[in-house]
Design an enzyme around this catalytic site. Structure first.
Site, PDB file in Angstrom:
ATOM      1  N   ARG A 265     -14.073   4.045   0.950  1.00 39.94           N
ATOM      2  CA  ARG A 265     -12.732   4.056   1.524  1.00 39.94           C
ATOM      3  C   ARG A 265     -12.847   4.333   3.022  1.00 39.94           C
ATOM      4  O   ARG A 265     -13.086   5.469   3.432  1.00 39.94           O
ATOM      5  CB  ARG A 265     -11.880   5.119   0.824  1.00 39.94           C
ATOM      6  N   HIS A 269      -7.108   8.720   2.273  1.00 37.15           N
ATOM      7  CA  HIS A 269      -6.680   8.553   0.879  1.00 37.15           C
ATOM      8  C   HIS A 269      -5.236   8.059   0.838  1.00 37.15           C
ATOM      9  O   HIS A 269      -4.892   7.129   0.113  1.00 37.15           O
ATOM     10  CB  HIS A 269      -6.806   9.879   0.133  1.00 37.15           C
ATOM     11  N   TYR A 278     -13.051  16.515   5.419  1.00 40.98           N
ATOM     12  CA  TYR A 278     -14.023  16.597   4.321  1.00 40.98           C
ATOM     13  C   TYR A 278     -15.169  15.596   4.417  1.00 40.98           C
ATOM     14  O   TYR A 278     -16.035  15.573   3.558  1.00 40.98           O
ATOM     15  CB  TYR A 278     -13.307  16.445   2.970  1.00 40.98           C
TER      16      TYR A 278
END
Length: 369
Positions: A265, A269, A278
């Site tokens: 990705r 998100h 993260y």
């Protein structure tokens, strides 16, 4: 499931051996000529254009959200090869049961960007897909769509129809009980369902290594007696081959299959997420170099079939997409009854009370002006 009865690529790329199906490498060179799918140049060019359209629409949707003109959006950046390869193999007679990151598949199905914009604008009509049949609405609740897919597959088998069901979930969704339940009964009933795990390596902020100790996600098929395969999700040709094979297998009455599409990705998100919290920028930059559009473009240039003016094409796409967004923005409000009236043949009392309470709230809100 007898190993000898499996299609060749499912035997040769056994998930227990942690092998991954690839047809072209990161530079666009053919590395598995003997299994290269039979696609003519026009089909390859069209596939690229579909991927490019999805990329453009994705970028614009994020822009509209950042401008405060649309609610939370789920980006698709980096997963276009999976979507378009699937869309090219899902027939009109087949069923599509999406999660929430399958924009390109929905587009290839005939869903319009206006309908998707309506969905992300909170308009009830955004999930109706009026000109497309056998396509379920976007599923936000993680994993619930897989039960629907297995149920539809059971109905197809019961009615002895020649149809297949294609359904999708993310890597994080494999930790949901719904995932195991749906695959278990799909295997027991031998229904014609093609399950895809879009493994983009992060369930919001949680990496795959924190989701499972399995060597890959495709291997989860083994316990349910279902054929599984791990595929390079950034390789359009590998994804096309996997879907073509799985579709033929399901339509022949052999039962379900599981595809792990290993990808990344590239964006957030959702537009409410900040991936810098993260994961490292170096990781994102590394994966950007094997972007599925870049890899297909490199292949096309090596084969001398590249004839696309990207700047001109992008401008055409942007104008079309913007017109659809403006049309969605100006769409008249839906009737409140549309939210409540179509869930049951006979509306139960608790839903009646909810509808009545909401109508009273709207009336109170209007009288305060």
């Amino acid at each position: 499931m007898i190993q000898d009865d499996l299609p060749a690529i499912f035997r040769d790329f056994n998930p227990l051996e942690n092998r991954m199906l690839r047809v072209i490498d990161d530079e666009g060179n053919i590395i598995n000529k003997e299994i290269f799918p039979q696609l003519d140049d026009d089909s390859i060019i069209d596939a690229y254009k579909q991927m490019f359209y999805e990329r453009t629409a994705d970028e614009m949707a994020i822009s509209y959200q950042r401008q405060g003109r649309m609610y939370t959006f789920t980006p698709n950046l980096g997963q276009e090869a999976i979507h378009i390869a699937a869309g090219m193999n899902i027939r009109k007679e087949d069923w599509l049961v999406p999660a929430f990151r399958e924009m390109g598949i929905l587009l290839s199905r005939g869903v319009t960007m206006k309908e998707m914009f309506l969905f992300y604008l909170g308009n009830e009509h955004g999930g109706s897909f009026k000109n497309v049949s056998k396509t379920l609405p976007i599923a936000i609740s993680i994993g619930t769509q897989l039960h629907h897919a297995t149920g539809i597959g059971y109905s197809i088998k019961y009615k002895k129809k020649e149809e297949a069901v294609f359904t999708f979930i993310g890597d994080g969704g494999t930790s949901e009980g719904d995932f195991s339940e749906a695959l278990n009964f799909a295997g027991v009933w031998q229904v014609p369902v093609v399950f895809t795990i879009q493994n983009n390596q992060y369930a919001i902020s949680v990496p795959v290594k924190s989701q499972t100790k399995s060597i890959n996600l495709a291997v989860k098929s083994v316990a349910f007696g279902i054929p599984g395969i791990k595929v390079d999700g950034n390789d359009f040709f590998a994804m096309y081959l996997a879907y073509k094979t799985a579709s033929e297998y399901a339509l022949s009455g052999n039962g379900p299959m599981l595809i792990e599409a290993f990808t990344y990705r590239l964006g957030a998100h959702t537009t409410s997420d900040d991936p810098s919290k993260y994961r490292k920028k170096e990781e994102e930059e590394k994966w950007a170099l094997v972007d599925p559009l870049l890899r297909l473009e490199r292949y096309m240039k090596k084969m001398n079939i590249w004839n696309i003016d990207k700047d001109k094409l992008k401008e055409e796409y942007k104008q079309e997409i913007d017109a659809q967004f403006v049309s969605a923005e100006n769409e008249k409000a839906y009737k409140i009854g549309d939210v409540f009236d179509y869930m049951y043949t006979d509306m139960p009392e608790d839903l009646m009370r909810q509808k009545d309470a909401y109508e009273q709230y709207l009336s109170w809100k209007e009288n305060r002006k």
